[in-house]
Design a protein around this motif. Structure first.
Motif, PDB file in Angstrom:
ATOM      1  N   ALA B 148       0.832  -1.202   0.000  1.00  0.00           N
ATOM      2  CA  ALA B 148       0.000   0.000   0.000  1.00  0.00           C
ATOM      3  C   ALA B 148       0.869   1.255   0.000  1.00  0.00           C
ATOM      4  O   ALA B 148       0.617   2.207  -0.734  1.00  0.00           O
ATOM      5  N   ARG B 149       1.928   1.227   0.806  1.00  0.00           N
ATOM      6  CA  ARG B 149       2.826   2.395   0.849  1.00  0.00           C
ATOM      7  C   ARG B 149       3.493   2.612  -0.495  1.00  0.00           C
ATOM      8  O   ARG B 149       3.672   3.741  -0.943  1.00  0.00           O
ATOM      9  N   GLU B 150       3.855   1.484  -1.151  1.00  0.00           N
ATOM     10  CA  GLU B 150       4.499   1.613  -2.464  1.00  0.00           C
ATOM     11  C   GLU B 150       3.572   2.300  -3.454  1.00  0.00           C
ATOM     12  O   GLU B 150       4.000   3.118  -4.257  1.00  0.00           O
ATOM     13  N   VAL B 151       2.283   1.940  -3.395  1.00  0.00           N
ATOM     14  CA  VAL B 151       1.309   2.571  -4.290  1.00  0.00           C
ATOM     15  C   VAL B 151       1.290   4.077  -4.031  1.00  0.00           C
ATOM     16  O   VAL B 151       1.299   4.882  -4.964  1.00  0.00           O
ATOM     17  N   ILE B 152       1.296   4.439  -2.759  1.00  0.00           N
ATOM     18  CA  ILE B 152       1.215   5.856  -2.401  1.00  0.00           C
ATOM     19  C   ILE B 152       2.419   6.607  -2.961  1.00  0.00           C
ATOM     20  O   ILE B 152       2.292   7.721  -3.482  1.00  0.00           O
ATOM     21  N   HIS B 199      -6.946   8.329  -6.754  1.00  0.00           N
ATOM     22  CA  HIS B 199      -7.918   7.459  -6.103  1.00  0.00           C
ATOM     23  C   HIS B 199      -7.309   6.119  -5.719  1.00  0.00           C
ATOM     24  O   HIS B 199      -7.656   5.560  -4.687  1.00  0.00           O
ATOM     25  N   ALA B 200      -6.397   5.627  -6.559  1.00  0.00           N
ATOM     26  CA  ALA B 200      -5.692   4.394  -6.183  1.00  0.00           C
ATOM     27  C   ALA B 200      -4.908   4.647  -4.895  1.00  0.00           C
ATOM     28  O   ALA B 200      -4.853   3.793  -4.007  1.00  0.00           O
ATOM     29  N   THR B 201      -4.328   5.846  -4.797  1.00  0.00           N
ATOM     30  CA  THR B 201      -3.630   6.222  -3.575  1.00  0.00           C
ATOM     31  C   THR B 201      -4.580   6.222  -2.387  1.00  0.00           C
ATOM     32  O   THR B 201      -4.233   5.736  -1.305  1.00  0.00           O
ATOM     33  N   ASN B 202      -5.799   6.749  -2.602  1.00  0.00           N
ATOM     34  CA  ASN B 202      -6.782   6.748  -1.518  1.00  0.00           C
ATOM     35  C   ASN B 202      -7.091   5.329  -1.056  1.00  0.00           C
ATOM     36  O   ASN B 202      -7.164   5.065   0.141  1.00  0.00           O
ATOM     37  N   VAL B 203      -7.276   4.421  -2.035  1.00  0.00           N
ATOM     38  CA  VAL B 203      -7.540   3.025  -1.669  1.00  0.00           C
ATOM     39  C   VAL B 203      -6.376   2.506  -0.831  1.00  0.00           C
ATOM     40  O   VAL B 203      -6.576   1.880   0.214  1.00  0.00           O
ATOM     41  N   ALA B 204      -5.152   2.805  -1.291  1.00  0.00           N
ATOM     42  CA  ALA B 204      -3.970   2.306  -0.582  1.00  0.00           C
ATOM     43  C   ALA B 204      -3.930   2.853   0.838  1.00  0.00           C
ATOM     44  O   ALA B 204      -3.600   2.132   1.787  1.00  0.00           O
ATOM     45  N   GLU B 205      -4.302   4.118   0.999  1.00  0.00           N
ATOM     46  CA  GLU B 205      -4.311   4.702   2.348  1.00  0.00           C
ATOM     47  C   GLU B 205      -5.326   3.994   3.230  1.00  0.00           C
ATOM     48  O   GLU B 205      -5.075   3.719   4.403  1.00  0.00           O
ATOM     49  N   MET B 206      -6.465   3.676   2.626  1.00  0.00           N
ATOM     50  CA  MET B 206      -7.519   2.981   3.378  1.00  0.00           C
ATOM     51  C   MET B 206      -7.072   1.581   3.768  1.00  0.00           C
ATOM     52  O   MET B 206      -7.366   1.108   4.867  1.00  0.00           O
ATOM     53  N   ALA B 211      -5.383  -2.131   7.877  1.00  0.00           N
ATOM     54  CA  ALA B 211      -4.404  -3.129   8.317  1.00  0.00           C
ATOM     55  C   ALA B 211      -3.730  -2.705   9.616  1.00  0.00           C
ATOM     56  O   ALA B 211      -3.451  -3.536  10.474  1.00  0.00           O
ATOM     57  N   THR B 212      -3.429  -1.418   9.756  1.00  0.00           N
ATOM     58  CA  THR B 212      -2.616  -1.005  10.903  1.00  0.00           C
ATOM     59  C   THR B 212      -3.362  -0.110  11.883  1.00  0.00           C
ATOM     60  O   THR B 212      -2.909   0.076  13.006  1.00  0.00           O
ATOM     61  N   GLY B 213      -4.478   0.478  11.455  1.00  0.00           N
ATOM     62  CA  GLY B 213      -5.204   1.372  12.344  1.00  0.00           C
ATOM     63  C   GLY B 213      -4.715   2.803  12.282  1.00  0.00           C
ATOM     64  O   GLY B 213      -5.226   3.669  12.979  1.00  0.00           O
ATOM     65  N   ALA B 214      -3.700   3.050  11.429  1.00  0.00           N
ATOM     66  CA  ALA B 214      -3.202   4.423  11.309  1.00  0.00           C
ATOM     67  C   ALA B 214      -3.087   4.776   9.836  1.00  0.00           C
ATOM     68  O   ALA B 214      -2.808   3.913   9.002  1.00  0.00           O
ATOM     69  N   TYR B 215      -3.311   6.037   9.531  1.00  0.00           N
ATOM     70  CA  TYR B 215      -3.071   6.469   8.162  1.00  0.00           C
ATOM     71  C   TYR B 215      -1.568   6.623   7.967  1.00  0.00           C
ATOM     72  O   TYR B 215      -0.853   6.983   8.915  1.00  0.00           O
ATOM     73  N   PRO B 216      -1.059   6.316   6.746  1.00  0.00           N
ATOM     74  CA  PRO B 216       0.387   6.403   6.553  1.00  0.00           C
ATOM     75  C   PRO B 216       0.894   7.822   6.804  1.00  0.00           C
ATOM     76  O   PRO B 216       0.225   8.794   6.443  1.00  0.00           O
ATOM     77  N   VAL B 217       2.068   7.917   7.404  1.00  0.00           N
ATOM     78  CA  VAL B 217       2.640   9.230   7.683  1.00  0.00           C
ATOM     79  C   VAL B 217       3.178   9.802   6.389  1.00  0.00           C
ATOM     80  O   VAL B 217       3.754   9.093   5.578  1.00  0.00           O
TER      81      VAL B 217
END
Lengths: 398, 221
Positions: B148-152, B199-206, B211-217
């Motif tokens: 997910a982070r890679e997508v972002i 929007h793909a980034t938004n999905v990845a953030e979600m 998965a972790t309970g936190a939005y990526p920093v």
């Protein structure tokens, strides 16, 4: 057969007691005997039934529990779907679609609309699906229902066959142009030399012969690169299996690429004990190409850093960084295309074939890795290759 | 994740299945939109527009199921995150379908598509955007925060592409005023691809959130 039938001793004893009771109560002995015989025979018949059921029972257990083990090591990705959920996925299927699919909805595993339509229909059938696990791969999926709500899904990779025809046309178009350019100058200079027939200026002759030699070498380099490119492409879908320790490989091939006169420009920063599954020759070529590029296009006296470390997600990271003039952002997406040049004149002058990064990209793809190129104009370029560590090595690390 | 209430487990699995199905349809829509644009295939463009209705239907199905799960089962902690993320992702994926539809529509209005020069950069951009959608959905299926982070991070590439295409098209318009309407349509295509990347980034953030309970920093990007 008859000997194996266990006699129902307890039941017979009850029958005997019953008959005895009837006699005591004053029934006729003949009636009591008849009751005794009837009891005995029916008990004996009833108890004789179970044996045939026993083998059937073990048969039933075989169909579910052993099936997983049965298909586990098949080379073809196979899944057993029960009521819309993936009940069993064999090793090959887990490699293709990810280990998370077991227990998930079958739509999570397949995702592609045509594949889902096939799974929903619950009738035997096949579908050709593009982009199932990785983008642009082609799979033939066939579904075979077993009994109520249970079906087997088999996936066959068809990517290689589709690739071959496409890469052929690409190759012919690009390569013929690139091969013609050096050939044209070789022929031109050779013709001029032949016409002069010895009475020309010796300095001019030297110059022409030098050009012919240089262009021939370039042609040879081009043919060599094309051959290794097509070799890598041919093996693209076979995952390499040799266990390779990256540190000695990166170091020796970087030195090899630099040669004696440029080797002191390289600064190494290599972590030990990073093992990947790979192809020794191809990984050497990858490092050689990257280091050669960095030395060639980096500033003349500036150092080139070659580093190797463990990256996130169980990957080995090889980074080659130069301090040169960098690459303009509009060129970045095209760098790995065959024969793409940011500055045609300069690249040819330095003996580049235009295939170096294309080869690197194909090697990285074959190793299931990632290639990232970052560059800032005026500062330099950094090429980062990430290759998954071999699972054994990854376990040792964590 | 075993739940004592089997029905709840089934609901969550079904919800994830629906999201994956939507994601698969969106991936195909983006890919088809680019194919239709490059090849000038109007029939394929029509198909994208028709298929988008199915995506809308699936979204409302996800909405209903998610609301039902929340109302009936009152999920807690990671289960609640899962349902909330599914609800949001469904909306975002539906938007990706809409942008693909917009690309298909714009593509039909570009004259002489096959000969239209500036078409070269756009497919490369579409390739990256489609790959982002694919990776985001894979990250969702595998609950993979790293992917997910890679997508972002990749989103930056799409943004760079958009800028470069924008400049190219503007100079193309200046030099060839006769093609301005086609070039403007092309600009919309690039804009839509840029939005698909976002929007793909938004999905990845979600996915990261579920998965972790936190939005990526944001510090890394």
């Amino acid at each position: 057969m008859d000997e194996r039938r266990p006699l129902p001793w307890l039941g017979l004893a009850l029958a005997v007691i019953g008959a005895g009771g009837m006699l005591v109560l004053g029934e006729q002995p003949l009636v009591a005997l008849a009751v005794l015989v009837l009891w005995g025979c029916s008990l004996w018949l009833a108890i004789a039934e179970p044996p045939p059921i026993a083998p059937q029972k073990s048969n039933g257990a075989f169909s579910r529990d052993t099936m997983g083990e049965l298909i586990e090591h098949s080379g073809t990705p196979l899944m057993l779907v029960e009521k819309g959920r993936v009940a069993i996925a064999n090793q090959a299927a887990r490699e293709v679609l990810g280990a998370h699919i077991v227990g998930q909805d079958v739509r999570v595993a397949l995702r592609h609309p045509e594949a889902i339509a096939l799974a929903d229909r619950a009738r035997a059938g096949t579908a050709l699906v593009k982009g199932l696990a990785r983008r642009h791969d082609i799979w033939r999926i066939s579904l075979q229902p077993l009994d109520e709500g249970v079906a087997v899904i088999e996936m066959i990779n068809r990517t290689a066959e589709a690739d071959i025809s496409r890469s052929h046309t690409d190759f012919v178009a690009n390569a013929s142009h690139e091969l013609r350019t050096p050939l044209a100058s070789i022929i031109g200079y050779a013709e001029t030399l032949a016409e002069e027939s010895g009475d020309g200026d010796p300095a001019m002759r030297e110059k022409f012969l030098g050009t012919i030699l240089r262009e021939s070498r370039r042609l040879k380099g081009l043919v060599d690169d094309l051959m290794s490119l097509s070799r890598i492409e041919a093996e693209k879908h076979e995952q390499p299996s040799d266990l390779i320790d990256l540190k000695p490989l990166v170091e020796s091939s970087a030195r090899d690429a630099a040669g004696a006169e440029r080797v002191q420009r390289i600064a190494f920063d290599l972590a030990a004990d990073l093992c990947v599954r790979g192809d020794q020759q191809q990984l050497e070529q990858l490092v050689r190409n990257l280091v050669d590029n960095a030395l060639k296009y980096g500033a003349a006296e500036a150092p080139v850093t070659v580093s190797l470390d463990a990256a996130q997600g169980g990957q080995a990271r090889i980074a080659v960084t130069d301090r040169g003039e960098g690459i303009a952002p509009e060129h970045l997406p095209h760098l790995t295309r065959r024969f793409y040049r940011t500055d045609p004149g300069r690249s040819r002058a330095s003996g580049g074939t235009g295939l170096g990064l294309a080869i690197v990209k194909h090697i990285v793809e074959r190793h299931r890795g990632r290639l990232d190129i970052d560059s800032e104009v005026g500062k330099g370029t950094s090429v980062v290759v990430r290759i998954p560590l071999s699972t054994k090595a990854a376990q040792d690390l964590s | 994740m075993e739940h004592t209430v089997k029905a709840f487990d089934e609901d969550i699995t079904k919800l994830r299945g629906l999201i994956a199905q939507m994601g698969g349809m969106a991936e195909v829509a983006v890919q088809n939109a680019m194919d239709a644009l490059v090849k000038g295939d109007d029939a394929l463009a029509e198909k994208i527009i028709a298929d988008d209705k199915k995506l809308d239907a699936l979204e409302s199905e996800v909405d209903k199921l998610a609301v039902r799960i929340i109302a009936l089962r009152a999920p807690m902690a990671d289960d609640l995150r899962e349902v909330i993320a599914a609800l949001k992702i469904a909306g975002v994926v539906e938007r990706i379908g809409d942008y693909s539809k917009a690309i298909a529509k714009a593509g039909r209005q570009i004259e002489d598509r096959k000969k239209f020069g500036p078409l070269t950069l756009v497919p490369a951009m579409g390739e990256i955007a489609a790959e982002m959608v694919h990776d985001a959905m894979t990250a969702y299926a595998a609950r993979d925060a790293v992917l997910a982070r890679e997508v972002i991070v990749t989103d930056e590439k799409v943004d760079n592409f958009y800028e470069s295409i924008f400049r190219n098209l503007v100079s193309h318009m200046v030099e060839n005023p006769s093609t301005i309407s086609s070039a403007a349509q092309m600009l919309f295509v690039a804009r839509n691809l840029e939005r698909i990347g976002d929007h793909a980034t938004n999905v990845a953030e979600m996915v990261h959130f579920a998965a972790t309970g936190a939005y990526p920093v944001d510090a890394d990007f």
